[in-house]
Design an enzyme around this catalytic site. Structure first.
Site, PDB file in Angstrom:
ATOM      1  CD  GLU A 113      -1.511  -9.771  -3.361  1.00 43.95           C
ATOM      2  OE1 GLU A 113      -1.496 -11.001  -3.383  1.00 43.95           O
ATOM      3  OE2 GLU A 113      -1.572  -9.072  -4.400  1.00 43.95           O
TER       4      GLU A 113
ATOM      5  CD  GLU B  51       3.634  -1.357   4.271  1.00 37.82           C
ATOM      6  OE1 GLU B  51       2.661  -2.116   4.108  1.00 37.82           O
ATOM      7  OE2 GLU B  51       3.827  -0.345   3.576  1.00 37.82           O
TER       8      GLU B  51
ATOM      9  N   GLY C  74       9.271  -0.523   2.447  1.00 39.81           N
ATOM     10  CA  GLY C  74      10.237   0.570   2.490  1.00 39.81           C
ATOM     11  C   GLY C  74       9.677   1.784   1.798  1.00 39.81           C
TER      12      GLY C  74
END
Lengths: 223, 223
Positions: free
Chosen positions: B116, B66, B46
């Site tokens: 990560e 992402e 987000g």
DNA sequence: CCAAAAGTGTTCACCGTACACCCATGA
DNA sequence: TCATGGGTGTACGGTGAACACTTTTGG
């Protein structure tokens, strides 16, 4: 005093579609704007979220400011955030809808400090400010859908009501006539209202049994 | 450079619950936070809504950042705005959820610039930052509910799939086994997938017919 | 021929729907 | 006695749910 941020922040408001039933019609509360933009146009009640105020609490506050009412059913509807929906600045609006039983509507205009407010039938609304027409449309669709799998309609009922009253609520929200026998059978199997033992004499004609909701709140997924 | 307002403004973010199906399990994408608060904890992808950016476009952008994916099913879920949900400042989060077909997941970590990221099974999530556990719970309930009155599950399917594949998607989202014959009968009456005429040889055993979705998008209210 | 997943129909119970008449009351 | 809304039951069709065996293939 001013407030500074490293990055621009949008303004956040809540707008409320306040429904009620009146004269066997679904109505909602509008407010006439006193300032630009959309000056003198009708709009949904709403206002800016205070910096330490919960969203739902903000909506409840707006509801109370406009109607003087508390303890009203309220549900988040959708968040509208298209840039340009407010010509002044970026405004993101978290929309809610509320259901007010007709007997709890007192003198609305007394509660709203000198602002011009009014109830409008859903099917004859004036032009609305901002994207409020879209919000109202979504609220109506949500409400209609919920009639079919919840007991949300009971939120519109006064303390005591007849099955005829309840059926009219369904009918004016859905916009269609329902079969009396099937309606009553279905309501009874929901087991959510109880017979008060009292009757209402409607001036003339046969008196109707008065019912009351069994449990406060409403039940989802009754099917 | 700073931005000044007469009244304090909250920050607005979108958070996305990105679901996929993997190994017959419902999984979602999480990101390990690199900074306070909740440093080194897992959180939903987000980020802040840019001042001229539509909410849905913001969510799509986060999704693309992402996962590198576009053209993915996305739906607004709910807006979370409790004061204190972010210890830094008032943050209102418009939550979305997205459904990614397993065959469209390439090398996720390549797309996300050195952050990560990882896929986690829904039933064995690590502790989540902020109120993200609540958001995930609501997303899962919404998704489960939609299986029963829409064809949303097709959003998880690759171009060609077997009825067994589709049934497993339903089963792992709902968390229960379904009857094969009833499932196939129901899917067929929906008339939303078509026989490709091809078969898949699963190494051994009888080959299964391959189907494809008839129309892109999904249909609501199929019941 | 054995193991494993694919594929296929029928029965039953329940529920939503269609449908018409008598009842209680006030005027 | 009449006008008006209140109140009641049955029959049918469709749908969700339970349930078991045959088919096809590779090993």
């Amino acid at each position: 005093m001013t407030f500074q941020y490293e990055y621009p922040h949008p303004a956040v408001t809540t707008d409320i579609v306040i429904f009620t039933i009146h004269d066997e019609r679904l109505e909602l509360l509008l407010i006439k704007r006193k300032s630009e933009p959309f000056r003198d146009q009708w709009a949904l009640p709403g206002g800016f979220v205070e910096i330490n105020e919960d969203l739902e609490r903000c909506a409840l506050r707006e509801l109370a400011e406009e109607t003087g009412l508390t303890g009203i059913y309220l549900e988040q509807l959708y968040t509208f955030g298209e840039p340009g929906r407010d010509p002044r600045e970026r405004v993101i609006s978290v929309a809610y809808y509320a259901l007010v039983p007709p007997d709890r509507i007192g003198n609305i205009s007394a509660a709203s400090d000198a602002r011009e407010v009014g109830w409008f039938q859903l099917d004859s609304l004036p032009p609305l400010a901002f994207d409020h027409k879209q919000i109202v449309g979504m609220a109506h669709r949500r409400l209609s859908a919920k009639l079919n799998y919840s007991t949300i309609a009971l939120q519109f009922m006064p303390e005591k009501f007849t099955l005829g009253d309840l059926q009219k609520v369904y009918e004016c929200i859905l916009g269609e006539k329902l079969d009396k026998r099937n309606f009553r059978k279905r309501v009874m199997t929901l087991d959510c209202i109880k017979d008060t033992g009292e009757y209402r004499r409607n001036g003339s004609y046969r008196p109707a049994r008065l019912y009351a909701v069994k449990t406060p709140g409403h039940v989802e997924f009754v099917r």
